[in-house]
Design a protein around this motif. Structure first.
Motif, PDB file in Angstrom:
ATOM      1  N   SER A  13      -3.718   0.587  10.977  1.00 34.77           N
ATOM      2  CA  SER A  13      -2.913   1.772  11.269  1.00 34.77           C
ATOM      3  C   SER A  13      -3.627   2.748  12.186  1.00 34.77           C
ATOM      4  O   SER A  13      -2.993   3.479  12.946  1.00 34.77           O
ATOM      5  CB  SER A  13      -2.543   2.494   9.964  1.00 34.77           C
ATOM      6  N   PHE A  14      -4.973   2.748  12.134  1.00 30.75           N
ATOM      7  CA  PHE A  14      -5.757   3.646  12.976  1.00 30.75           C
ATOM      8  C   PHE A  14      -6.803   2.844  13.736  1.00 30.75           C
ATOM      9  O   PHE A  14      -7.997   2.964  13.484  1.00 30.75           O
ATOM     10  CB  PHE A  14      -6.445   4.727  12.135  1.00 30.75           C
ATOM     11  N   PRO A  15      -6.377   1.981  14.674  1.00 33.44           N
ATOM     12  CA  PRO A  15      -7.334   1.152  15.407  1.00 33.44           C
ATOM     13  C   PRO A  15      -8.335   1.983  16.191  1.00 33.44           C
ATOM     14  O   PRO A  15      -7.978   2.974  16.808  1.00 33.44           O
ATOM     15  CB  PRO A  15      -6.435   0.337  16.351  1.00 33.44           C
ATOM     16  N   GLY A  16      -9.589   1.561  16.149  1.00 38.44           N
ATOM     17  CA  GLY A  16     -10.628   2.242  16.918  1.00 38.44           C
ATOM     18  C   GLY A  16     -11.191   3.458  16.233  1.00 38.44           C
ATOM     19  O   GLY A  16     -12.069   4.118  16.751  1.00 38.44           O
TER      20      GLY A  16
ATOM     21  N   GLU B 108      -8.894  -0.835   3.120  1.00 39.62           N
ATOM     22  CA  GLU B 108      -9.682  -0.600   4.329  1.00 39.62           C
ATOM     23  C   GLU B 108      -9.081  -1.358   5.511  1.00 39.62           C
ATOM     24  O   GLU B 108      -8.989  -0.830   6.632  1.00 39.62           O
ATOM     25  CB  GLU B 108     -11.123  -1.048   4.086  1.00 39.62           C
ATOM     26  N   SER B 109      -8.640  -2.599   5.253  1.00 38.32           N
ATOM     27  CA  SER B 109      -8.032  -3.412   6.308  1.00 38.32           C
ATOM     28  C   SER B 109      -6.728  -2.799   6.795  1.00 38.32           C
ATOM     29  O   SER B 109      -6.459  -2.733   7.991  1.00 38.32           O
ATOM     30  CB  SER B 109      -7.772  -4.824   5.783  1.00 38.32           C
TER      31      SER B 109
ATOM     32  N   ILE C 125       0.833  -1.199   0.000  1.00 35.20           N
ATOM     33  CA  ILE C 125       0.000   0.000   0.000  1.00 35.20           C
ATOM     34  C   ILE C 125       0.870   1.252   0.000  1.00 35.20           C
ATOM     35  O   ILE C 125       1.933   1.281   0.624  1.00 35.20           O
ATOM     36  CB  ILE C 125      -0.940   0.000   1.225  1.00 35.20           C
ATOM     37  N   THR C 126       0.455   2.273  -0.751  1.00 32.43           N
ATOM     38  CA  THR C 126       1.161   3.553  -0.791  1.00 32.43           C
ATOM     39  C   THR C 126       0.149   4.675  -0.603  1.00 32.43           C
ATOM     40  O   THR C 126      -1.062   4.439  -0.507  1.00 32.43           O
ATOM     41  CB  THR C 126       1.895   3.746  -2.132  1.00 32.43           C
TER      42      THR C 126
END
Length: 222
Positions: free
Chosen positions: A68-71, A62-63, A32-33
């Motif tokens: 990278s941004f949990p929650g 999305e996964s 991913i970039t």
């Protein structure tokens, strides 16, 4: 070479994206970039079954964002809305020249400092949990029956150091008019060595005027 997609809000744009992603996991290959994030921001919702490649790509991005941004909400758009441009231009990397910016931006000094403080706090907490305590019962023996046991106990209790706590005590007859001081201590294992306490403090000057020897009667972890 620039790869262009028409308006990603309609079927023509999604079709061009779906064709471009055939055989690929992400826009520029297997990783991913920032380009994936930009295009993801322009796609209003996950493409339907008519666009299998785009749908699979959307789910992968999305996964990655969720990790990278949990929650946090994953489908958030830049500036709170989809990119308004009618055309998206993606520049594929040329050769080994990897000048991509960090996908989620460089950390600020404040963020780095906060992260370091969190790590330090975790280590301190872990260390505190690992640092156990012990309860030790000791026999402190005088030189003879003429030793002032009150002064002996005062000399013993005068030893102070981090992690050492003096507890209850009593005098126990040992015969021929001689009594020994039996005393309890609580120690923090990482801070106090009982052997060093006896050798360097209790049986050393000036306390050896009263203390002839010290024996460990019981040693229990708390």
């Amino acid at each position: 070479m620039a790869v262009t997609f028409s308006d990603l809000h309609n079927e023509n744009g999604l079709k061009s994206l779906d064709e471009f992603l055939s055989g690929k996991t992400f826009i520029s290959g297997d990783e991913i970039t920032k380009d994936d994030v930009k295009v993801f921001a322009a796609v209003l919702e996950k493409p339907g079954d008519a666009f299998p490649n785009a749908g699979k790509w959307y789910a992968s991005v999305e996964s990655q964002l969720a990790k990278s941004f949990p929650g946090k909400a994953v489908g958030v758009r830049f500036g709170g809305q989809a990119t308004p441009a009618d055309m998206f231009v993606i520049y594929a990397p040329a050769g080994d020249d990897d000048d991509d910016l960090d996908l989620f931006g460089d950390e600020t000094e404040e963020e780095k400092k906060a992260a370091e403080e969190r790590e330090a706090a975790k280590k301190d907490t872990k260390k505190s949990k690992e640092s156990g305590k012990s309860s030790v019962l000791m026999d402190v023996k005088p030189w003879d029956d003429e030793t002032d046991m009150k002064k002996l106990e005062e000399a013993v209790r005068s030893v102070e150091m981090p992690g050492l706590l003096w507890g209850a005590s009593k005098l126990v007859p040992v015969g021929y008019g001689i009594k020994k001081l039996q005393i309890m201590i609580t120690i923090v294992d990482d801070l106090v060595s009982v052997d060093e306490l006896i050798e360097d403090s209790l049986t050393a000057e000036p306390r050896n005027e009263y203390v002839q020897s010290v024996d460990i009667v019981a040693f229990n972890k708390i």
